[in-house]
Design a protein around this motif. Structure first.
Motif, PDB file in Angstrom:
ATOM      1  N   THR A  13       0.828  -1.211   0.000  1.00  0.00           N
ATOM      2  CA  THR A  13       0.000   0.000   0.000  1.00  0.00           C
ATOM      3  C   THR A  13       0.858   1.255   0.000  1.00  0.00           C
ATOM      4  O   THR A  13       0.613   2.187  -0.779  1.00  0.00           O
ATOM      5  CB  THR A  13      -0.948  -0.001   1.207  1.00  0.00           C
ATOM      6  N   TRP A  14       1.867   1.311   0.862  1.00  0.00           N
ATOM      7  CA  TRP A  14       2.723   2.496   0.891  1.00  0.00           C
ATOM      8  C   TRP A  14       3.511   2.622  -0.411  1.00  0.00           C
ATOM      9  O   TRP A  14       3.760   3.726  -0.882  1.00  0.00           O
ATOM     10  CB  TRP A  14       3.669   2.426   2.095  1.00  0.00           C
ATOM     11  N   LYS A  15       3.904   1.520  -1.000  1.00  0.00           N
ATOM     12  CA  LYS A  15       4.632   1.567  -2.270  1.00  0.00           C
ATOM     13  C   LYS A  15       3.753   2.142  -3.377  1.00  0.00           C
ATOM     14  O   LYS A  15       4.203   2.973  -4.172  1.00  0.00           O
ATOM     15  CB  LYS A  15       5.103   0.153  -2.640  1.00  0.00           C
ATOM     16  N   VAL A  16       2.514   1.715  -3.431  1.00  0.00           N
ATOM     17  CA  VAL A  16       1.595   2.184  -4.477  1.00  0.00           C
ATOM     18  C   VAL A  16       1.238   3.654  -4.268  1.00  0.00           C
ATOM     19  O   VAL A  16       1.274   4.464  -5.203  1.00  0.00           O
ATOM     20  CB  VAL A  16       0.310   1.327  -4.496  1.00  0.00           C
ATOM     21  N   HIS A  17       0.920   4.025  -3.038  1.00  0.00           N
ATOM     22  CA  HIS A  17       0.383   5.360  -2.786  1.00  0.00           C
ATOM     23  C   HIS A  17       1.460   6.429  -2.665  1.00  0.00           C
ATOM     24  O   HIS A  17       1.128   7.610  -2.448  1.00  0.00           O
ATOM     25  CB  HIS A  17      -0.510   5.341  -1.551  1.00  0.00           C
ATOM     26  N   ASP A  18       2.698   6.068  -2.860  1.00  0.00           N
ATOM     27  CA  ASP A  18       3.770   7.056  -2.904  1.00  0.00           C
ATOM     28  C   ASP A  18       3.872   7.694  -4.284  1.00  0.00           C
ATOM     29  O   ASP A  18       4.725   8.548  -4.520  1.00  0.00           O
ATOM     30  CB  ASP A  18       5.107   6.403  -2.533  1.00  0.00           C
ATOM     31  N   GLU A  19       2.994   7.284  -5.196  1.00  0.00           N
ATOM     32  CA  GLU A  19       3.043   7.733  -6.583  1.00  0.00           C
ATOM     33  C   GLU A  19       2.100   8.916  -6.829  1.00  0.00           C
ATOM     34  O   GLU A  19       0.896   8.807  -6.604  1.00  0.00           O
ATOM     35  CB  GLU A  19       2.653   6.579  -7.522  1.00  0.00           C
ATOM     36  N   PRO A  20       2.628  10.049  -7.318  1.00  0.00           N
ATOM     37  CA  PRO A  20       1.769  11.215  -7.561  1.00  0.00           C
ATOM     38  C   PRO A  20       0.740  11.010  -8.665  1.00  0.00           C
ATOM     39  O   PRO A  20      -0.279  11.708  -8.702  1.00  0.00           O
ATOM     40  CB  PRO A  20       2.770  12.321  -7.951  1.00  0.00           C
ATOM     41  N   ILE A  21       0.952  10.048  -9.556  1.00  0.00           N
ATOM     42  CA  ILE A  21       0.006   9.848 -10.660  1.00  0.00           C
ATOM     43  C   ILE A  21      -1.327   9.282 -10.188  1.00  0.00           C
ATOM     44  O   ILE A  21      -2.287   9.208 -10.957  1.00  0.00           O
ATOM     45  CB  ILE A  21       0.613   8.931 -11.748  1.00  0.00           C
ATOM     46  N   LEU A  22      -1.425   8.926  -8.930  1.00  0.00           N
ATOM     47  CA  LEU A  22      -2.669   8.333  -8.450  1.00  0.00           C
ATOM     48  C   LEU A  22      -3.849   9.299  -8.460  1.00  0.00           C
ATOM     49  O   LEU A  22      -4.991   8.874  -8.285  1.00  0.00           O
ATOM     50  CB  LEU A  22      -2.483   7.753  -7.046  1.00  0.00           C
ATOM     51  N   PHE A  23      -3.599  10.592  -8.686  1.00  0.00           N
ATOM     52  CA  PHE A  23      -4.742  11.489  -8.817  1.00  0.00           C
ATOM     53  C   PHE A  23      -5.561  11.123 -10.057  1.00  0.00           C
ATOM     54  O   PHE A  23      -6.776  11.333 -10.081  1.00  0.00           O
ATOM     55  CB  PHE A  23      -4.290  12.953  -8.873  1.00  0.00           C
ATOM     56  N   VAL A  24      -4.907  10.533 -11.061  1.00  0.00           N
ATOM     57  CA  VAL A  24      -5.626  10.045 -12.239  1.00  0.00           C
ATOM     58  C   VAL A  24      -6.516   8.870 -11.835  1.00  0.00           C
ATOM     59  O   VAL A  24      -7.641   8.722 -12.329  1.00  0.00           O
ATOM     60  CB  VAL A  24      -4.652   9.625 -13.356  1.00  0.00           C
ATOM     61  N   ALA A  25      -6.030   8.056 -10.924  1.00  0.00           N
ATOM     62  CA  ALA A  25      -6.801   6.900 -10.454  1.00  0.00           C
ATOM     63  C   ALA A  25      -8.063   7.347  -9.735  1.00  0.00           C
ATOM     64  O   ALA A  25      -9.110   6.706  -9.848  1.00  0.00           O
ATOM     65  CB  ALA A  25      -5.944   6.040  -9.534  1.00  0.00           C
ATOM     66  N   GLY A  26      -7.973   8.445  -8.986  1.00  0.00           N
ATOM     67  CA  GLY A  26      -9.155   8.943  -8.301  1.00  0.00           C
ATOM     68  C   GLY A  26     -10.256   9.331  -9.277  1.00  0.00           C
ATOM     69  O   GLY A  26     -11.434   9.027  -9.066  1.00  0.00           O
ATOM     70  N   LEU A  27      -9.874   9.978 -10.366  1.00  0.00           N
ATOM     71  CA  LEU A  27     -10.842  10.364 -11.386  1.00  0.00           C
ATOM     72  C   LEU A  27     -11.407   9.132 -12.086  1.00  0.00           C
ATOM     73  O   LEU A  27     -12.617   9.034 -12.329  1.00  0.00           O
ATOM     74  CB  LEU A  27     -10.158  11.286 -12.401  1.00  0.00           C
ATOM     75  N   ARG A  28     -10.547   8.173 -12.395  1.00  0.00           N
ATOM     76  CA  ARG A  28     -10.990   6.916 -13.016  1.00  0.00           C
ATOM     77  C   ARG A  28     -12.013   6.217 -12.129  1.00  0.00           C
ATOM     78  O   ARG A  28     -13.026   5.706 -12.601  1.00  0.00           O
ATOM     79  CB  ARG A  28      -9.788   6.007 -13.258  1.00  0.00           C
ATOM     80  N   ALA A  29     -11.737   6.173 -10.822  1.00  0.00           N
ATOM     81  CA  ALA A  29     -12.641   5.490  -9.889  1.00  0.00           C
ATOM     82  C   ALA A  29     -14.019   6.143  -9.875  1.00  0.00           C
ATOM     83  O   ALA A  29     -15.040   5.452  -9.871  1.00  0.00           O
ATOM     84  CB  ALA A  29     -12.039   5.495  -8.488  1.00  0.00           C
ATOM     85  N   LEU A  30     -14.059   7.468  -9.878  1.00  0.00           N
ATOM     86  CA  LEU A  30     -15.352   8.164  -9.863  1.00  0.00           C
ATOM     87  C   LEU A  30     -16.166   7.848 -11.115  1.00  0.00           C
ATOM     88  O   LEU A  30     -17.383   7.661 -11.048  1.00  0.00           O
ATOM     89  CB  LEU A  30     -15.123   9.674  -9.761  1.00  0.00           C
ATOM     90  N   ILE A  31     -15.499   7.803 -12.259  1.00  0.00           N
ATOM     91  CA  ILE A  31     -16.194   7.494 -13.514  1.00  0.00           C
ATOM     92  C   ILE A  31     -16.717   6.064 -13.483  1.00  0.00           C
ATOM     93  O   ILE A  31     -17.847   5.785 -13.907  1.00  0.00           O
ATOM     94  CB  ILE A  31     -15.255   7.716 -14.714  1.00  0.00           C
ATOM     95  N   LEU A  32     -15.917   5.157 -12.967  1.00  0.00           N
ATOM     96  CA  LEU A  32     -16.314   3.760 -12.891  1.00  0.00           C
ATOM     97  C   LEU A  32     -17.451   3.561 -11.891  1.00  0.00           C
ATOM     98  O   LEU A  32     -18.428   2.851 -12.160  1.00  0.00           O
ATOM     99  CB  LEU A  32     -15.099   2.913 -12.498  1.00  0.00           C
ATOM    100  N   GLN A  33     -17.360   4.212 -10.740  1.00  0.00           N
ATOM    101  CA  GLN A  33     -18.394   4.087  -9.711  1.00  0.00           C
ATOM    102  C   GLN A  33     -19.763   4.545 -10.208  1.00  0.00           C
ATOM    103  O   GLN A  33     -20.801   4.021  -9.799  1.00  0.00           O
ATOM    104  CB  GLN A  33     -17.992   4.903  -8.477  1.00  0.00           C
ATOM    105  N   SER A  34     -19.762   5.514 -11.130  1.00  0.00           N
ATOM    106  CA  SER A  34     -21.016   6.094 -11.609  1.00  0.00           C
ATOM    107  C   SER A  34     -21.857   5.117 -12.408  1.00  0.00           C
ATOM    108  O   SER A  34     -23.047   5.378 -12.653  1.00  0.00           O
ATOM    109  CB  SER A  34     -20.721   7.334 -12.465  1.00  0.00           C
ATOM    110  N   LEU A  35     -21.300   3.994 -12.812  1.00  0.00           N
ATOM    111  CA  LEU A  35     -22.048   3.004 -13.579  1.00  0.00           C
ATOM    112  C   LEU A  35     -22.994   2.178 -12.711  1.00  0.00           C
ATOM    113  O   LEU A  35     -23.843   1.466 -13.238  1.00  0.00           O
ATOM    114  CB  LEU A  35     -21.090   2.072 -14.330  1.00  0.00           C
ATOM    115  N   HIS A  36     -22.857   2.264 -11.402  1.00  0.00           N
ATOM    116  CA  HIS A  36     -23.781   1.565 -10.511  1.00  0.00           C
ATOM    117  C   HIS A  36     -24.965   2.500 -10.258  1.00  0.00           C
ATOM    118  O   HIS A  36     -24.804   3.569  -9.643  1.00  0.00           O
ATOM    119  CB  HIS A  36     -23.095   1.215  -9.197  1.00  0.00           C
TER     120      HIS A  36
END
Length: 274
Positions: A13-36
């Protein structure tokens, strides 16, 4: 004994979340969540994200950072606040009109899985080196956060294979609703603060939003009526790698959050290295 929180040094978890590009992941998650349909109904009927998008983003970011880097009591308090908010919220099903609670296990699980899967997928496709075993460990570690939100960890996918099966099982329950389309448009073309609407900032954000969409699973893009051919995936991965390399050139130590800095101080005081 030093309290490193839910994860700590040595965790994937710490290895993954040390990456600044994860802000793109946050946007991806919101788009994906909206399909429910119920998930997006809950947001649309209870949230002020359109009128105060920056406030909503800040709250979500603070929560994620606290769960990842906070001490155990800090993570517990953050999760308790979210549980309390969700327990009081109700929404109406878009198709049946039935009232439902926002803390239904299915909804909590959907939000959790899409979020952590987005973090891991974006990190790997952007070039973060993770073995298959580490990817499985990441999902297993994230069950700790899911448990604090009130989910039974045994009902939460804990490996890459389990997440893939979960998505396959969930697809018949997903739909392209008006609310999902509205959310996709808003997330792709939100109001820009400080009169930045017709500046290069708009173009840069649109590029990030397009990348988040390109990194969606092919089946999710098809729900949105977008090209769902997997042959497009390498191009999205290449764009993610290029963005990550660009971001890594920035001196991120200057803008790290107090929560992150406190976690690193605990590691230093314990005589450990990451």
């Amino acid at each position: 004994m030093t309290d490193f929180g839910l994860y700590g040094p040595g965790s994937v978890t710490w290895k993954v979340h040390d990456e600044p590009i994860l802000f793109v992941a946050g946007l991806r998650a919101l788009i994906l969540q909206s399909l429910h349909p119920r998930a997006i109904a809950g947001v649309a009927q209870n949230s002020d994200y359109k009128s105060r998008p920056a406030h909503r983003l800040e709250q979500t970011s603070d929560y994620v950072i606290t769960m990842i880097y906070g001490t155990t009591p800090e993570a517990q308090r953050a999760a308790a606040r979210v549980r309390g908010i969700h327990s009081r919220m109700r929404a109406h099903d878009l198709f049946t009109g039935e009232e439902f609670r926002l803390d239904e296990p299915e909804l909590l699980r959907w939000v959790h899985v899409t979020e952590v899967e987005s973090f891991l997928t974006v990190a790997r496709r952007a070039g973060v080196r993770l073995t298959d075993a580490e990817a499985d460990r990441y999902f297993d570690e994230q069950r700790r956060g899911a448990a604090l939100l009130g989910l039974d960890p045994e009902t939460v996918p804990g490996s890459v294979a389990e997440v893939e099966r979960y998505y396959a099982d969930m697809q018949p329950r997903l739909a392209m609703t008006k609310e999902a389309a509205d959310t996709l448009f808003f997330l792709t073309w939100p109001p820009m603060p400080f009169k930045l609407g017709w500046t290069p900032v708009r173009a840069a954000y649109l590029g990030v939003a397009s990348l988040a969409i390109g990194l969606l699973p092919a089946w999710a893009r098809r729900f949105y009526g977008l090209p769902g051919i997997e042959a497009a995936d390498p191009a999205a991965s290449l764009s993610a790698r290029m963005l990550r390399l660009s971001l890594l050139a920035f001196p991120w130590a200057l803008v790290r959050t107090p929560m992150y800095k406190a976690a690193m101080k605990r590691v230093e005081d314990a005589g450990l290295k990451i």
